[in-house]
Design a protein around this motif. Sequence first.
Motif, mmCIF file in Angstrom:
data_model
loop_
_atom_site.group_PDB
_atom_site.id
_atom_site.type_symbol
_atom_site.label_atom_id
_atom_site.label_comp_id
_atom_site.label_asym_id
_atom_site.label_seq_id
_atom_site.Cartn_x
_atom_site.Cartn_y
_atom_site.Cartn_z
ATOM 1 N N MET A 266 -10.815 -12.858 -2.473
ATOM 2 C CA MET A 266 -11.400 -12.337 -3.707
ATOM 3 C C MET A 266 -12.440 -11.263 -3.401
ATOM 4 O O MET A 266 -12.538 -10.262 -4.128
ATOM 5 C CB MET A 266 -11.988 -13.469 -4.553
ATOM 6 C CG MET A 266 -10.918 -14.313 -5.228
ATOM 7 S SD MET A 266 -11.534 -15.417 -6.538
ATOM 8 C CE MET A 266 -12.374 -16.654 -5.538
ATOM 9 N N ARG A 267 -13.185 -11.432 -2.324
ATOM 10 C CA ARG A 267 -14.131 -10.395 -1.915
ATOM 11 C C ARG A 267 -13.376 -9.121 -1.539
ATOM 12 O O ARG A 267 -13.779 -8.018 -1.922
ATOM 13 C CB ARG A 267 -14.972 -10.896 -0.736
ATOM 14 C CG ARG A 267 -15.817 -9.825 -0.054
ATOM 15 C CD ARG A 267 -16.780 -9.151 -1.000
ATOM 16 N NE ARG A 267 -17.765 -10.096 -1.529
ATOM 17 C CZ ARG A 267 -18.669 -9.772 -2.464
ATOM 18 N NH1 ARG A 267 -18.676 -8.535 -2.954
ATOM 19 N NH2 ARG A 267 -19.523 -10.663 -2.903
ATOM 20 N N GLU A 268 -12.298 -9.260 -0.788
ATOM 21 C CA GLU A 268 -11.492 -8.092 -0.429
ATOM 22 C C GLU A 268 -10.963 -7.380 -1.672
ATOM 23 O O GLU A 268 -11.029 -6.140 -1.775
ATOM 24 C CB GLU A 268 -10.316 -8.523 0.458
ATOM 25 C CG GLU A 268 -9.325 -7.414 0.769
ATOM 26 C CD GLU A 268 -8.057 -7.907 1.459
ATOM 27 O OE1 GLU A 268 -7.009 -7.242 1.310
ATOM 28 O OE2 GLU A 268 -8.108 -8.954 2.137
ATOM 29 N N LEU A 269 -10.443 -8.140 -2.620
ATOM 30 C CA LEU A 269 -9.889 -7.549 -3.834
ATOM 31 C C LEU A 269 -10.964 -6.839 -4.652
ATOM 32 O O LEU A 269 -10.732 -5.745 -5.192
ATOM 33 C CB LEU A 269 -9.205 -8.631 -4.668
ATOM 34 C CG LEU A 269 -7.897 -9.171 -4.077
ATOM 35 C CD1 LEU A 269 -7.569 -10.544 -4.645
ATOM 36 C CD2 LEU A 269 -6.749 -8.203 -4.345
ATOM 37 N N ALA B 48 -7.853 -3.405 -5.471
ATOM 38 C CA ALA B 48 -6.406 -3.620 -5.472
ATOM 39 C C ALA B 48 -6.006 -4.512 -6.644
ATOM 40 O O ALA B 48 -6.759 -5.387 -7.081
ATOM 41 C CB ALA B 48 -5.974 -4.269 -4.157
ATOM 42 N N TRP B 49 -4.787 -4.289 -7.137
ATOM 43 C CA TRP B 49 -4.223 -5.224 -8.092
ATOM 44 C C TRP B 49 -3.956 -6.548 -7.385
ATOM 45 O O TRP B 49 -3.620 -6.578 -6.204
ATOM 46 C CB TRP B 49 -2.897 -4.706 -8.654
ATOM 47 C CG TRP B 49 -2.988 -3.492 -9.522
ATOM 48 C CD1 TRP B 49 -2.559 -2.235 -9.210
ATOM 49 C CD2 TRP B 49 -3.527 -3.424 -10.842
ATOM 50 N NE1 TRP B 49 -2.800 -1.389 -10.259
ATOM 51 C CE2 TRP B 49 -3.390 -2.086 -11.274
ATOM 52 C CE3 TRP B 49 -4.108 -4.354 -11.702
ATOM 53 C CZ2 TRP B 49 -3.817 -1.657 -12.527
ATOM 54 C CZ3 TRP B 49 -4.536 -3.930 -12.952
ATOM 55 C CH2 TRP B 49 -4.386 -2.603 -13.348
ATOM 56 N N LEU B 50 -4.075 -7.637 -8.136
ATOM 57 C CA LEU B 50 -3.680 -8.956 -7.650
ATOM 58 C C LEU B 50 -2.552 -9.480 -8.518
ATOM 59 O O LEU B 50 -2.606 -9.419 -9.752
ATOM 60 C CB LEU B 50 -4.853 -9.940 -7.722
ATOM 61 C CG LEU B 50 -4.497 -11.413 -7.458
ATOM 62 C CD1 LEU B 50 -4.042 -11.621 -6.012
ATOM 63 C CD2 LEU B 50 -5.676 -12.330 -7.793
ATOM 64 N N THR C 41 0.835 -1.193 0.000
ATOM 65 C CA THR C 41 0.000 0.000 0.000
ATOM 66 C C THR C 41 0.869 1.240 0.000
ATOM 67 O O THR C 41 1.797 1.361 0.808
ATOM 68 C CB THR C 41 -0.914 0.033 1.250
ATOM 69 O OG1 THR C 41 -1.632 -1.202 1.348
ATOM 70 C CG2 THR C 41 -1.908 1.183 1.173
ATOM 71 N N SER C 42 0.580 2.156 -0.922
ATOM 72 C CA SER C 42 1.333 3.415 -0.977
ATOM 73 C C SER C 42 0.526 4.436 -1.772
ATOM 74 O O SER C 42 0.004 4.120 -2.848
ATOM 75 C CB SER C 42 2.705 3.199 -1.629
ATOM 76 O OG SER C 42 3.400 4.423 -1.761
ATOM 77 N N GLY C 43 0.431 5.659 -1.243
ATOM 78 C CA GLY C 43 -0.253 6.722 -1.961
ATOM 79 C C GLY C 43 -1.680 6.413 -2.309
ATOM 80 O O GLY C 43 -2.185 6.849 -3.348
ATOM 81 N N GLY C 44 -2.379 5.642 -1.478
ATOM 82 C CA GLY C 44 -3.759 5.279 -1.746
ATOM 83 C C GLY C 44 -3.924 4.163 -2.759
ATOM 84 O O GLY C 44 -5.051 3.822 -3.136
ATOM 85 N N GLU C 45 -2.826 3.566 -3.215
ATOM 86 C CA GLU C 45 -2.872 2.477 -4.190
ATOM 87 C C GLU C 45 -2.517 1.162 -3.509
ATOM 88 O O GLU C 45 -1.789 1.150 -2.513
ATOM 89 C CB GLU C 45 -1.922 2.791 -5.351
ATOM 90 C CG GLU C 45 -2.289 4.092 -6.050
ATOM 91 C CD GLU C 45 -1.243 4.565 -7.025
ATOM 92 O OE1 GLU C 45 -0.170 3.914 -7.109
ATOM 93 O OE2 GLU C 45 -1.467 5.588 -7.693
ATOM 94 N N ARG C 46 -3.013 0.056 -4.073
ATOM 95 C CA ARG C 46 -2.870 -1.242 -3.403
ATOM 96 C C ARG C 46 -2.530 -2.348 -4.398
ATOM 97 O O ARG C 46 -2.996 -2.332 -5.539
ATOM 98 C CB ARG C 46 -4.194 -1.647 -2.719
ATOM 99 C CG ARG C 46 -4.718 -0.690 -1.680
ATOM 100 C CD ARG C 46 -6.159 -1.056 -1.338
ATOM 101 N NE ARG C 46 -6.758 -0.160 -0.365
ATOM 102 C CZ ARG C 46 -6.874 -0.413 0.930
ATOM 103 N NH1 ARG C 46 -6.439 -1.565 1.409
ATOM 104 N NH2 ARG C 46 -7.435 0.454 1.740
ATOM 105 N N LEU C 47 -1.765 -3.304 -3.904
ATOM 106 C CA LEU C 47 -1.506 -4.539 -4.639
ATOM 107 C C LEU C 47 -1.361 -5.666 -3.626
ATOM 108 O O LEU C 47 -0.756 -5.470 -2.566
ATOM 109 C CB LEU C 47 -0.239 -4.418 -5.490
ATOM 110 C CG LEU C 47 0.163 -5.640 -6.333
ATOM 111 C CD1 LEU C 47 0.823 -5.186 -7.660
ATOM 112 C CD2 LEU C 47 1.109 -6.599 -5.599
#
Length: 311
Positions: free
Chosen positions: A272-275, A280-282, A230-236
């Motif tokens: 998968m529900r969280e994603l 977020a990217w997976l 997580t960084s700058g509001g972005e997620r993977l």
Amino acid sequence: MGQEQTMTSFANTSRAGQPRPDELVPSRYAVRVGEIDVLVISDGVLTPPAESMATNADPAVRTAWLDDMFLAHDAFDWALNAVVVQSGSQTILIDSGIGGEVPDFPRAGQFGHRLAAAGVDLGSVTDVVLTHMHFDHVGGLLVDGVKERLRPDLRIHVSAAEAKFWEAPDFSRTGMPPALAEVARNASTRFLKEYRSQLHTFETEQEVAPGVVVARTGGHTPGHSVVRITSGGERLMFGGDAIFPVSFDHPEWHNGFEHDPEEATRVRLRLMRELADTGAWLVSTHMPFPSVGRVAVAGDLFRWVPAWWDY
């Protein structure tokens, strides 16, 4: 669905180095998550028996799914991906591929030279995160000469439950062929012997670097973990072996390498529900390379939305 990340061919990033002359298609792909760089590197391709992806499925239904996906009935190509993360001054390796643990999979075990082709020196790695200790995740660290090239102060992060499990592993609930179970047992034993002094274990979760958190999920193995970036509001999320290509159509199908198949099903549905909720990217170990995409809701199930390649 969350903010868009910038994705580029790694050949255009500052740490890329030059592709090897024999690399017509470099097997690496870069993603920028806020201020954190993520590099997906292919270790190659495994070819396990097709039934191993759905040990509890009706054979006719499994065959129909394989036909729909234009896949062979006996064995199928299964990607094997690892990841390098750069967060501040830390270079983090997430899993390490299969190494030379299974000679019957000659198309895999490419991680070492592909890492070098990407301009990543093993000596620059400050941390290793293991999603779990199956042979196709620790094998790259068991290749001759690798340990000697790693930093003596290298930190290897793995859940305490995972390290404990592999001291006396139980394969009774898996569908692993006996030969592969023996490979798994031998690889984990060797890994613990070689690297025990460098293990940094955790119970539930651990921050490895700013914005990089490893969290235990269980299911696939007792200490299986995922990595959230997580960084700058972005997620993977790096999902390890929690989510497979077939999981979107049949999340209830048990993978033959799962040590607790019922819990593994619950874990993948929850992830998968969280994603889908976060956008977020997976990236996952066995999703087709480069394994960068998102998860969307599709009725009672989910669907995989691969990222458009940037080249």
